[in-house]
Design a protein around this motif. Structure first.
Motif, mmCIF file in Angstrom:
data_model
loop_
_atom_site.group_PDB
_atom_site.id
_atom_site.type_symbol
_atom_site.label_atom_id
_atom_site.label_comp_id
_atom_site.label_asym_id
_atom_site.label_seq_id
_atom_site.Cartn_x
_atom_site.Cartn_y
_atom_site.Cartn_z
ATOM 1 N N ASP A 63 0.962 -1.167 0.522
ATOM 2 C CA ASP A 63 0.373 -0.234 0.366
ATOM 3 C C ASP A 63 0.565 1.184 -0.175
ATOM 4 N N ALA A 67 -2.804 3.562 -2.129
ATOM 5 C CA ALA A 67 -2.637 2.743 -3.644
ATOM 6 C C ALA A 67 -2.533 1.308 -3.568
ATOM 7 N N THR A 69 -0.001 -1.848 -4.337
ATOM 8 C CA THR A 69 1.280 -1.483 -6.101
ATOM 9 C C THR A 69 2.111 -2.940 -5.910
ATOM 10 N N LEU A 121 -2.470 -3.497 -11.149
ATOM 11 C CA LEU A 121 -1.821 -2.453 -10.097
ATOM 12 C C LEU A 121 -0.655 -2.116 -10.571
#
Length: 167
Positions: A63, A67, A69, A121
């Motif tokens: 995170d 977001a 990743t 992602l």
């Protein structure tokens, strides 16, 4: 150790192998018997395949500033969270909740592949990958790896190459 070429895989497989086949990428599948008692999925894969741990890469979900990743680093080392955050222009990174990582990627922990994820992602591939003609990453389940050129992996995942691994 059983190996399958992409032609043998085209009739099915995991989302990762399907993505590779669809993209026309050359790859080799390595299958081995997964031992649930082994302390490290990545080290187990390297040992089972007889491949140096610096050529086998683990897929981790972090995170970064809220977001999710994807980080792809050698199993021989660990992820530098600060370097990962920097690589994607963030300030803070922490490992993602395992259940959230599984739901988001569509894979189980220990079998998360950087390829064919349920939700695409942002991905960062450790720069050390470019030192090898081929690397191995999870094919989407425990006991199954794909070997491919790091450039192909970076292209398919739209990955950023950055020094995010620690020895």
């Amino acid at each position: 150790m059983p190996k399958k070429s992409k032609k043998q895989q085209s009739g099915g497989g995991t989302p990762a192998t399907v993505a590779l086949t669809t993209a026309g990428v050359d790859f080799t599948v390595h299958a081995y018997d997964h031992d649930p008692a082994h302390p490290s999925y990545g080290e187990e894969a390297a040992e089972a395949m007889g491949v140096s741990p610096d050529r086998v890469f683990k897929t981790l979900v972090a995170d970064v500033d809220g977001a999710l990743t994807v980080a792809v680093v050698p199993v021989a080392g660990s992820l530098d969270l600060k370097a990962l955050a920097t690589a994607v222009g963030g300030k803070r990174a922490a490992m993602a909740d395992p259940a959230l990582a599984e739901r988001t990627t569509g894979y189980v922990r220990g079998g998360i592949s950087p390829l064919g994820q349920r939700k695409k992602l942002p991905t960062v591939l450790d720069a050390s990958a470019s030192a090898h003609p081929t690397i191995c990453v999870s094919a989407g389940r425990r006991g199954l790896e794909v070997e491919l050129a790091p450039t192909a992996l970076a292209t398919l995942t739209n990955a950023t190459l950055a020094p995010i691994g620690r020895a």
